[in-house]
Each structure stands twice: as structure tokens, then as C-alpha cells.
Design an enzyme around this catalytic site. Structure first.
Site, short mmCIF file in Angstrom:
data_model
loop_
_atom_site.label_atom_id
_atom_site.label_comp_id
_atom_site.label_asym_id
_atom_site.label_seq_id
_atom_site.Cartn_x
_atom_site.Cartn_y
_atom_site.Cartn_z
NE ARG A 136 -13.80 132.01 60.29
CZ ARG A 136 -12.74 132.78 60.07
NH1 ARG A 136 -12.23 132.89 58.86
NH2 ARG A 136 -12.19 133.44 61.06
CE LYS A 158 -23.88 111.52 62.90
NZ LYS A 158 -24.23 110.53 63.93
CD GLU A 200 -20.62 100.41 61.01
OE1 GLU A 200 -21.85 100.50 61.26
OE2 GLU A 200 -19.74 100.95 61.74
CE LYS A 237 -24.05 107.01 57.19
NZ LYS A 237 -22.69 106.92 57.64
CD GLU A 247 -27.51 111.07 65.57
OE1 GLU A 247 -26.59 110.92 64.74
OE2 GLU A 247 -27.50 110.62 66.70
NE ARG A 252 -26.16 110.65 60.28
CZ ARG A 252 -25.29 111.23 59.49
NH1 ARG A 252 -25.56 112.39 58.96
NH2 ARG A 252 -24.15 110.65 59.22
CG ASN A 256 -26.22 106.27 66.61
OD1 ASN A 256 -25.20 106.32 65.93
ND2 ASN A 256 -26.89 107.35 66.96
CG HIS A 259 -22.74 102.34 66.32
ND1 HIS A 259 -23.32 101.36 65.56
CD2 HIS A 259 -21.68 102.80 65.60
CE1 HIS A 259 -22.64 101.24 64.42
NE2 HIS A 259 -21.64 102.11 64.43
CG HIS A 263 -19.44 104.52 69.90
ND1 HIS A 263 -20.33 105.50 69.53
CD2 HIS A 263 -18.82 104.14 68.76
CE1 HIS A 263 -20.25 105.70 68.22
NE2 HIS A 263 -19.34 104.88 67.73
CG HIS A 276 -16.24 101.36 64.48
ND1 HIS A 276 -16.75 102.10 65.53
CD2 HIS A 276 -17.22 101.32 63.54
CE1 HIS A 276 -17.96 102.51 65.23
NE2 HIS A 276 -18.28 102.05 64.02
N1 LIG Z 1 -18.43 109.13 59.80
C1 LIG Z 1 -19.22 108.08 59.91
O1 LIG Z 1 -20.42 108.16 59.61
C2 LIG Z 1 -18.66 106.78 60.39
C3 LIG Z 1 -19.43 105.60 60.29
C4 LIG Z 1 -18.86 104.39 60.68
C5 LIG Z 1 -17.56 104.35 61.17
N2 LIG Z 1 -16.84 105.51 61.26
C6 LIG Z 1 -15.46 105.49 61.75
O2 LIG Z 1 -14.66 104.72 60.86
C7 LIG Z 1 -13.52 104.25 61.57
C8 LIG Z 1 -13.25 102.80 61.22
O3 LIG Z 1 -12.97 102.73 59.85
P1 LIG Z 1 -12.20 101.48 59.21
O4 LIG Z 1 -12.75 100.22 59.75
O5 LIG Z 1 -12.20 101.72 57.75
O6 LIG Z 1 -10.74 101.60 59.87
P2 LIG Z 1 -9.33 102.21 59.37
O7 LIG Z 1 -9.50 103.45 58.64
O8 LIG Z 1 -8.47 102.22 60.58
O9 LIG Z 1 -8.79 101.09 58.37
C9 LIG Z 1 -8.53 99.78 58.85
C10 LIG Z 1 -7.10 99.33 58.53
O10 LIG Z 1 -7.02 98.95 57.17
C11 LIG Z 1 -5.93 99.64 56.53
N3 LIG Z 1 -6.35 99.79 55.14
C12 LIG Z 1 -7.25 100.65 54.65
N4 LIG Z 1 -7.48 100.42 53.35
C13 LIG Z 1 -6.68 99.39 52.99
C14 LIG Z 1 -6.50 98.66 51.78
N5 LIG Z 1 -7.21 98.92 50.70
N6 LIG Z 1 -5.60 97.65 51.78
C15 LIG Z 1 -4.90 97.33 52.90
N7 LIG Z 1 -5.05 97.96 54.09
C16 LIG Z 1 -5.94 98.98 54.13
C17 LIG Z 1 -5.77 100.90 57.33
O11 LIG Z 1 -4.48 101.43 57.21
C18 LIG Z 1 -6.04 100.40 58.75
O12 LIG Z 1 -4.89 99.80 59.27
C19 LIG Z 1 -13.80 104.47 63.03
O13 LIG Z 1 -13.04 105.56 63.48
C20 LIG Z 1 -15.28 104.82 63.07
O14 LIG Z 1 -15.62 105.66 64.14
C21 LIG Z 1 -17.37 106.71 60.89
ZN LIG Z 2 -20.07 102.29 63.00
#
Ligand SMILES: NC(=O)c1ccc[n+]([C@@H]2O[C@H](COP(=O)([O-])OP(=O)(O)OC[C@H]3O[C@@H](n4cnc5c(N)ncnc54)[C@H](O)[C@@H]3O)[C@@H](O)[C@H]2O)c1
Ligand SMILES: [Zn+2]
Length: 371
Positions: A136, A158, A200, A237, A247, A252, A256, A259, A263, A276
């Protein structure tokens, strides 16, 4: 501001940038600097008592930084259980979250345990969701390793996973207890992944900071001061999230921008081939066009947005053979389409954003068709 960072034992001192984020239930600190990974165990101990913890990472990140971090955690008295998942968006599922919880139970983690997410946004969202549901809810520490995760996803609370119907449709608000941004880890991040973060960052500039937009336009992409850039983005942010964590008002949801269509593009591509940030880049081009048509964004500023995305290697046009009708299909699953009404974020002027209820399905179809 430089924050003097000290552990209870006073073992070391570092000049570190720190931003304090005020979530509804607790405040947490985001540490930004170099050499932080080598001191993460003590930094965590300042916030959470040493105990069993899950260290969740992916198959790219764990081999690079997992060993060093595990040793450091153990030296600080923590008992980490490393759980590695395949890298990529496909790991962000309910099934995967369930498997991780099972592994944590087998490793005797309990309600006193905590979760560390070491990786990009995928690991941040997945490990945060696991922390939110395990027994939980137990504390979550974010150690982001991508620019996107440092500048955006690790802050704001989030967490969640994707479903066949759309992105992030199952999740929880679960703010972290600590975020550690060691900019040294960005050195191994491939250029394409670095650019996801700039998507972003450009979004933050468009919706909230005309000055940062101009700095990005004028600066050399190879000479970025990452610590300062990340810090500014976290401030933007945090300021938005602190006003509207869940939100519930429009604030907030301004984050988006780009997005809604972004998305839908990701879903139409089955989360493959288009990352993304790339999908969001395309979504921002569409949103800029809609803003130009509907809310008086100057044509010149629309073009500046497109040029800046290009400058950071982000796509501004869909591949010719992309299944455009599927993007439109996917839009139906967007959470923002509340009660059939389109709530679309537009930018009337670079540095500001607002909601428009004037945007019609026809506008969306047109903007997607033009991509
Ligand atoms: N929670 C939120 O508020 C929020 C906001 C924006 C995006 N997101 C989410 O974030 C995700 C995208 O994140 P991302 O772009 O970081 O993608 P990711 O986590 O898939 O990382 C991208 C790639 O880089 C590799 N990698 C990571 N760090 C590395 C490093 N230091 N050296 C070499 N390789 C490395 C990973 O293994 C992966 O292959 C999506 O799922 C999106 O929905 C969430
Ligand atoms: Zn995003």
C-alpha cells in the site's frame, strides 16, 4: 543557489544545487550536481533509515551504474535487491509491475522498505508505481539517468504504466522522497535519447519561459550547462505542480502541451520506433499550428518553435508511410477528452500557455494531416 550538502556523519561535503519541491503530503529535495552517484547511499540515509530496498533498473543502465551504486548503498548500510527489467517503453506494464512486486516479496522486502529507481523515465514511472502499490505504498527515491527524467519526469509524483488502450492510463500520484540528478551519467546517453529531454525542455520554455526559449535558440547545443538547465526546468515544473498536484484544476494540465497528439502518435506507433520526446515534438508542431490558427500565435513564433525542435534533432514531420488515421483513432483514449469535450493546450505567445475549448475535431484532424 549552492547548497552545502552534508551527511549526518559529515563524511563529505559537496557543492550541489538543490531544489526543494513541496508536494501535498511531504516536501522533497532534488539534488543536482556531479559525482552524486558515488555518494548516493549517504544522501539517501539522510532521508530514509537504512534497510532492505529494491533497486529497480533496466538492461542498459544496470550494467553501467548498477554495481557502483549497489556498493555505495551497502557501504552506507542499505541492503539493496537489484531488479533489472528490459530497457524500453514495453516494460512499463501492469504485468511487469506485478512481477517486480513478487520479486520484492520473495526478497523479504516489507512495509519498512523503500524503492530506488535508477534509469530513465520508464524506470522512474514503473519503479514509482511499484513503490505506490507495494504494501500500500513505500517511499521512492528517483535516480534519473536520462535528461528527460532529470528535467521532467522524476519530479511531480506521477507514476504509472501503459495499457493496450493508451499511455499512463493506470497509475498513482506518489511523489518521491528524494531525487538525485548526477549529470555525469548523461555522458553515456546516446544523442537521440538526449534529444528526448530537449523536447520536454522546449515544452517548458514554450509554456512558461520565453527567456529560456531564446537561450536555447542562441546557444550551442554542444555547450549546454546541464546542471543549470535541469535546475531551471525543475523549478518550472515544480512551480506548476505545487499549485495543482493532482491535476484537478487546469494548471498542471498545461504541462500536457504537445502531449495530446504526442501520446496518440506513440500509441499509433505501438510505442515502437517513435520515442516519447519525438512524439511530443510532433505533437508540439501540431499544437503550434493550432495555436497559430485559433489563438493568435504569430506565424513567426510558430516557425521559431519548429526551428528550435529541429535544432535539437527532433522530428517535425511524420514519416511519409506513418498510419495517420490511427493517430486520430488513438486520440479517443486520451484522458483529456473529458465528457467528449476537447480540452486542448495552446500557446498564444511563446512563454505562456492556456486551455482552449474552441479547438474542434476538424482542427485536430487538419493538424495531424499536416504533420
Ligand atoms: N511521470 C512523468 O511526469 C513523466 C513525464 C515525462 C515523461 N514520462 C515518461 O518517461 C518515459 C520516457 O523516458 P526516457 O526518455 O527517459 O526513456 P527511457 O527510460 O526508455 O530511456 C531511454 C533509453 O536510454 C537508456 N538509458 C537511460 N539512461 C542511460 C544512460 N545514462 N546512458 C546510456 N543509456 C541510458 C535506457 O535504457 C533506454 O534505452 C515515457 O514512458 C514517458 O511517458 C513521465
Ligand atoms: Zn512528456
Amino acid at each position: 543557489m549552492v547548497f552545502l550538502f552534508r551527511t549526518a556523519k559529515n563524511k563529505y561535503r559537496l557543492g550541489v544545487n538543490a531544489v526543494e519541491v513541496h508536494a501535498a503530503k511531504h516536501s522533497y529535495r532534488v539534488l543536482i550536481g556531479t559525482g552524486l552517484l558515488a555518494n548516493a547511499g549517504d544522501a539517501i540515509k539522510d532521508v530514509l533509515s537504512p534497510t532492505r530496498c529494491a533497486l529497480i533498473s533496466d538492461t542498459n543502465v544496470a550494467p553501467r551504474f548498477g554495481d557502483q551504486l549497489q556498493k555505495n548503498l551497502v557501504a552506507a548500510g542499505h541492503e539493496p535487491k537489484l531488479i533489472t527489467v528490459p530497457s524500453g517503453e514495453e516494460s512499463k506494464t501492469l504485468e511487469r509491475a506485478g512481477e517486480i512486486c513478487e520479486q520484492m516479496l520473495v526478497a523479504s522486502l516489507n512495509r519498512q522498505s523503500f524503492v530506488i529507481g535508477l534509469g530513465g523515465g520508464v524506470i522512474g514511472d514503473l519503479s514509482g508505481f511499484v513503490a505506490a502499490i507495494f504494501q500500500r505504498g513505500i517511499p521512492h527515491v528517483q535516480i534519473p539517468t536520462t535528461l528527460l527524467a532529470m528535467a521532467d519526469s522524476s519530479v511531480g509524483g506521477k507514476t504509472g504504466v501503459n495499457t493496450r488502450s493508451g499511455k499512463n492510463l493506470i497509475g498513482a500520484f506518489h511523489p518521491p522522497s528524494l531525487v538525485i540528478d548526477d549529470v555525469d551519467v548523461l555522458k553515456t546517453l546516446p544523442r537521440r535519447e538526449l534529444n528526448q529531454g530537449f523536447a520536454e525542455i522546449i515544452k517548458h520554455a514554450i509554456i512558461a519561459d520565453a527567456k529560456m526559449f531564446q537561450q536555447l535558440e542562441e546557444g550551442d547545443p554542444n555547450k549546454i550547462d546541464f546542471a543549470a538547465m535541469i535546475r531551471r526546468n525543475i523549478e518550472i515544473k515544480a512551480q506548476i505542480v505545487e499549485k495543482d498536484e493532482r491535476e484537478q484544476i487546469d494548471e498542471r494540465a498545461l504541462l500536457n502541451f504537445g502531449h495530446t497528439i504526442g501520446h496518440a502518435i506513440e500509441r499509433a506507433a505501438s510505442y515502437r520506433d517513435i520515442a516519447h520526446g519525438e512524439a511530443v515534438s510532433l505533437g508540439m508542431v501540431a499544437a503550434a499550428n493550432i495555436s497559430f490558427k485559433k489563438t493568435g500565435l504569430a506565424e513567426k513564433d510558430r516557425d521559431r518553435i519548429v526551428d528550435l525542435l529541429r535544432k535539437f534533432g527532433l522530428p517535425t514531420q511524420l514519416p511519409e508511410n506513418f498510419p495517420r488515421p490511427e493517430i486520430f483513432e488513438a486520440l479517443k483514449f486520451d484522458k483529456k477528452f473529458s465528457r467528449g469535450q476537447i480540452r486542448f493546450v495552446v500557446t498564444p505567445k511563446i512563454g505562456s500557455a492556456k486551455f482552449s475549448s474552441d479547438v474542434t475535431i476538424v482542427d485536430l484532424r487538419g493538424a495531424i494531416g499536416n504533420l
